[in-house]
Design an enzyme around this catalytic site. Structure first.
Site, PDB file in Angstrom:
ATOM      1  N   ASP A 116     -21.708  77.305  35.888  1.00 28.26           N
ATOM      2  CA  ASP A 116     -21.281  75.947  35.568  1.00 28.26           C
ATOM      3  C   ASP A 116     -19.941  75.987  34.837  1.00 28.26           C
ATOM      4  O   ASP A 116     -19.144  76.899  35.049  1.00 28.26           O
ATOM      5  CB  ASP A 116     -22.364  75.265  34.723  1.00 28.26           C
ATOM      6  CG  ASP A 116     -22.453  73.766  34.986  1.00 28.26           C
ATOM      7  OD1 ASP A 116     -21.534  73.040  34.572  1.00 28.26           O
ATOM      8  OD2 ASP A 116     -23.438  73.331  35.600  1.00 28.26           O
TER       9      ASP A 116
ATOM     10  N   ASP B 294     -29.713  74.969  19.307  1.00 29.75           N
ATOM     11  CA  ASP B 294     -30.846  74.815  20.210  1.00 29.75           C
ATOM     12  C   ASP B 294     -30.759  75.766  21.403  1.00 29.75           C
ATOM     13  O   ASP B 294     -31.716  75.886  22.167  1.00 29.75           O
ATOM     14  CB  ASP B 294     -30.929  73.369  20.716  1.00 29.75           C
ATOM     15  CG  ASP B 294     -32.298  72.751  20.476  1.00 29.75           C
ATOM     16  OD1 ASP B 294     -33.202  73.464  20.001  1.00 29.75           O
ATOM     17  OD2 ASP B 294     -32.474  71.562  20.779  1.00 29.75           O
TER      18      ASP B 294
ATOM     19  N   HIS C 154     -20.584  69.858  30.621  1.00 26.76           N
ATOM     20  CA  HIS C 154     -21.588  69.844  31.681  1.00 26.76           C
ATOM     21  C   HIS C 154     -22.536  71.041  31.616  1.00 26.76           C
ATOM     22  O   HIS C 154     -23.764  70.896  31.652  1.00 26.76           O
ATOM     23  CB  HIS C 154     -20.834  69.807  33.016  1.00 26.76           C
ATOM     24  CG  HIS C 154     -21.669  69.551  34.215  1.00 26.76           C
ATOM     25  ND1 HIS C 154     -22.243  70.551  34.963  1.00 26.76           N
ATOM     26  CD2 HIS C 154     -21.993  68.395  34.840  1.00 26.76           C
ATOM     27  CE1 HIS C 154     -22.879  70.024  35.994  1.00 26.76           C
ATOM     28  NE2 HIS C 154     -22.755  68.715  35.935  1.00 26.76           N
TER      29      HIS C 154
ATOM     30  N   ASN D 181     -37.954  74.732  18.719  1.00 33.72           N
ATOM     31  CA  ASN D 181     -37.719  75.128  17.328  1.00 33.72           C
ATOM     32  C   ASN D 181     -37.820  73.981  16.335  1.00 33.72           C
ATOM     33  O   ASN D 181     -37.373  74.098  15.196  1.00 33.72           O
ATOM     34  CB  ASN D 181     -36.337  75.784  17.214  1.00 33.72           C
ATOM     35  CG  ASN D 181     -35.217  74.875  17.721  1.00 33.72           C
ATOM     36  OD1 ASN D 181     -35.460  73.724  18.113  1.00 33.72           O
ATOM     37  ND2 ASN D 181     -33.998  75.384  17.732  1.00 33.72           N
TER      38      ASN D 181
ATOM     39  N   VAL E  58     -33.996  69.070  21.181  1.00 32.86           N
ATOM     40  CA  VAL E  58     -34.724  68.921  22.431  1.00 32.86           C
ATOM     41  C   VAL E  58     -35.427  70.240  22.760  1.00 32.86           C
ATOM     42  O   VAL E  58     -35.155  71.273  22.147  1.00 32.86           O
ATOM     43  CB  VAL E  58     -33.789  68.534  23.596  1.00 32.86           C
ATOM     44  CG1 VAL E  58     -33.135  67.184  23.350  1.00 32.86           C
ATOM     45  CG2 VAL E  58     -32.712  69.603  23.816  1.00 32.86           C
TER      46      VAL E  58
ATOM     47  N   ASN F 128     -24.043  63.467  44.329  1.00 30.75           N
ATOM     48  CA  ASN F 128     -24.237  62.130  43.751  1.00 30.75           C
ATOM     49  C   ASN F 128     -23.553  60.994  44.493  1.00 30.75           C
ATOM     50  O   ASN F 128     -23.188  60.002  43.895  1.00 30.75           O
ATOM     51  CB  ASN F 128     -23.718  62.113  42.315  1.00 30.75           C
ATOM     52  CG  ASN F 128     -24.321  63.186  41.475  1.00 30.75           C
ATOM     53  OD1 ASN F 128     -25.469  63.537  41.652  1.00 30.75           O
ATOM     54  ND2 ASN F 128     -23.546  63.737  40.568  1.00 30.75           N
TER      55      ASN F 128
ATOM     56  N   VAL G 200     -31.029  78.488  49.778  1.00 27.84           N
ATOM     57  CA  VAL G 200     -30.771  77.753  48.542  1.00 27.84           C
ATOM     58  C   VAL G 200     -31.719  76.552  48.467  1.00 27.84           C
ATOM     59  O   VAL G 200     -31.882  75.815  49.440  1.00 27.84           O
ATOM     60  CB  VAL G 200     -29.308  77.282  48.472  1.00 27.84           C
ATOM     61  CG1 VAL G 200     -29.068  76.413  47.241  1.00 27.84           C
ATOM     62  CG2 VAL G 200     -28.370  78.488  48.458  1.00 27.84           C
TER      63      VAL G 200
ATOM     64  N   SER H 129     -26.936  66.904  39.083  1.00 32.56           N
ATOM     65  CA  SER H 129     -26.669  68.020  38.164  1.00 32.56           C
ATOM     66  C   SER H 129     -27.727  68.107  37.083  1.00 32.56           C
ATOM     67  O   SER H 129     -28.012  69.184  36.568  1.00 32.56           O
ATOM     68  CB  SER H 129     -25.325  67.825  37.457  1.00 32.56           C
ATOM     69  OG  SER H 129     -24.259  68.130  38.273  1.00 32.56           O
TER      70      SER H 129
END
Length: 590
Positions: free
Chosen positions: A174, A183, A214, A227, A231, A319, A358, A406
């Site tokens: 990415d 996090d 992204h 933790n 999130v 998209n 894929v 994504s």
């Protein structure tokens, strides 16, 4: 991909290539692209092309796998330089300023295909890449509510069975990942992280960091730590590695970058990779175009190489609300210069999402609806996952919401990582099959664009992924107790973390579930016991695992002789020097 274009190619759904689509705002409109500062220059690996000049273009030179020395010599003799080469798949990345380079090389013995990967110049940064910024980190207050997207795919229920294994490595191909984010840091694997920008591996510390936002967002959805802060990712016990495929300043994902990323994934043992982008500058690569044919072949070989090494690629569908099974026009390409409108057919492929092997992911909105922006297509879409208003990590210790295919793709990647955790030795083909069989069927809505059956259709493929089904079990139905407090584990020390159980009648069950999340750099040092309220000790881990990092596992203990109510303890004994860690969290399910 994000529902809008991220500069270049970030997600099938972003004009940049981001997931075929760029990030989208909660309204569904394309979100603006945030450009990360470049950071200070640092010495980069030496290049065979030492000096950049204006007019430098990049090419893929395709030959038979194996020794490419003769072809590399021909490149040098015909006005080119070798920037990088991948002999295992017969792909060379060449640079040249000669307008006749590609034509000349196509006539060289042993050369099968040659194609330009860009319609713009290679940036000067390719020869001395600047390190991305390492942003200052914001602190995150305590609190980690289960998000709607996690409940939607039953990830929160799956965690009672497993949070994933630290031996499972997931590659985030990415814009990069902020490894310092609190996090993400507990699960970040720096040793296998890299930048593949420009088509050459750059393993300098920090080269993998995010040049946008992204990749960090995607990483959090896959494996943000459990933790007590921010999130939780779908598979919070697995390891994530950043492979920055995007180039700084524009977030383009050119073919040579993707090839580098896939080869790296294969060579470094990634079980799954997340690909929320399409390969720039062509939204669709057509085999009747001599340049695009080389791009198809080069990326296809790299994907096949990664899969042959045990790595499954999962990619965003894009998209544009486009029917990938009935292609007619492309108005977005090339996106690195001046796009033109061209007529295309189904032979033209969205790369890598439409390559064989894929897994292609569409986005759900709330519940089982189709996200308005999500691409679709009979025989193209494999599975679907939540992709609208997904809340996840952002660089600098921050959090935010993005939408796009994504955002759907990392949910599927997380489920695949849980499958791999629960089934050591599973192959990419077997993970693909299990992703299909565990998905929950979604019937077509009242929309004549949706064709097929509830079991498999053009909007949702096999259906929406289900993390609970994926781990092959149902969680215990009894009461659940958890301690999220950190307890440091020093060298040659014994520490305990308590949980007080109340409101459970009678004795504990014969199948008491003990969920353990210990962060430690050498688990062979550790003995881990469950201590009942009366002091009875049940050993769940006894110095196994050698130099493996971390214990993220749910154990079953026959505690039927113990009264359930009272204070239970997780006792950890470190028996050697040199490696330390912490009890990150643990839980009991009666």
């Amino acid at each position: 991909m994000l529902a809008a274009t991220l500069g270049a190619a970030l997600a099938f759904g972003a004009p940049a290539a981001l997931a075929g689509t760029a990030p989208v705002s909660p309204s569904g409109a394309p979100a603006p692209v945030a450009k990360a500062p470049g950071g200070a220059k640092a010495a980069a690996p030496s290049s065979q092309s030492a000096t950049w000049v204006a007019g430098t273009r990049a090419y893929l030179v395709i030959a038979a796998p194996g020794d490419s020395s003769a072809v590399r010599s021909a490149i040098a003799a015909n006005g080119g330089t070798v920037f990088s080469n991948y002999d295992a798949i017969g792909v060379i990345v060449a640079h040249s300023t000669s307008s006749t380079f590609a034509t000349t090389m196509r006539g060289v013995s042993g050369v099968q295909k040659v194609g330009a990967t860009r319609t713009s110049d290679v940036p000067a940064d390719a020869y001395n890449p600047a390190l991305p910024a390492n942003p200052a980190q914001s602190s995150t207050p305590a609190g980690e509510p289960v998000r709607a997207d996690m409940s939607q795919i039953k990830a929160d229920q799956a965690w009672a069975v497993t949070t994933g294994s630290a031996s499972v490595k997931v590659g985030v191909l990415d814009t990069g990942v902020d490894d310092q984010h609190q996090d993400l840091a507990p699960n970040f694997n720096a040793a296998d992280s890299v930048s593949c920008a420009y088509g050459k591996a750059d393993a300098r510390t920090g080269a993998w960091r995010d040049v946008d936002t992204h990749g960090t967002h995607v990483a959090g959805t896959i494996a943000a730590a459990k933790n007590g802060k921010g999130v939780v990712g779908v598979a919070p016990g697995v390891k994530i590695s950043a492979v920055r495929v995007a180039e700084p300043g524009n977030s383009f994902f050119f073919a040579e970058n993707t090839i580098c990323g896939f080869v790296w994934a294969g060579d470094h043992g990634f079980k799954v990779t997340n690909n929320s982008y399409y390969t720039d500058p062509w939204q669709f690569n057509c085999p009747d175009n001599i340049d695009q044919a080389a791009i198809i072949e080069g990326v296809k070989r790299a994907q096949e190489y990664a899969e042959s090494k045990g790595s499954l690629q999962i990619a965003a569908a894009g998209n544009e609300n486009y029917d990938l099974a009935h292609k007619t026009t492309d108005t977005a390409s090339p996106n690195d210069s001046t796009p033109v409108t061209r007529t295309i057919t189904n032979a033209c492929l969205d790369i890598p999402t439409e390559l064989p092997g894929v897994v292609t992911v569409a986005a759900n909105g709330s519940g089982t609806t189709k996200a308005s922006f999500s691409n679709f297509g009979s025989g193209v879409i494999d599975v679907a996952a939540p992709g609208s208003d997904v809340y996840s990590t952002l660089p600098g210790g921050k959090y935010g919401t993005k939408s796009g295919t994504s955002m759907a793709t990392p949910h599927v990647v997380g489920v695949a990582a849980l499958i791999a955790s629960a089934n050591p030795g599973i192959t990419p083909a077997q993970i693909r099959d299990k992703l299909a069989t565990q998905a929950n069927d979604i019937a077509c809505p009242s929309d004549n664009r949706c064709t097929g059956t509830a079991a498999n259709n053009s909007f949702f493929g096999e259906g929406q992924v289900d993390a609970l089904k994926a781990v092959g079990s149902t969680p215990p139905s009894g009461k659940y107790f958890e301690n999220l407090g950190d307890v440091a584990i020093g060298d040659n020390t014994t520490v305990e973390s308590p949980i007080t159980v109340s409101g459970v009648s009678g004795n504990a069950p014969a199948t008491l579930k003990v969920g353990v999340d210990i962060k430690h750099t050498y688990i062979g040092d550790l003995k881990v016991d469950l201590v009942a309220p009366d002091g009875t000790v049940y050993t769940v881990h006894n110095r196994a695992g050698g130099g493996t990092d971390n214990i993220a596992q749910t154990y079953t203990v026959n505690a039927s002789s113990e009264v359930a109510n009272g204070t239970w303890k997780l006792r950890v004994n470190d028996n050697a020097g040199g490696d330390t860690g912490k009890i990150d969290a643990w839980n009991l399910t009666f």
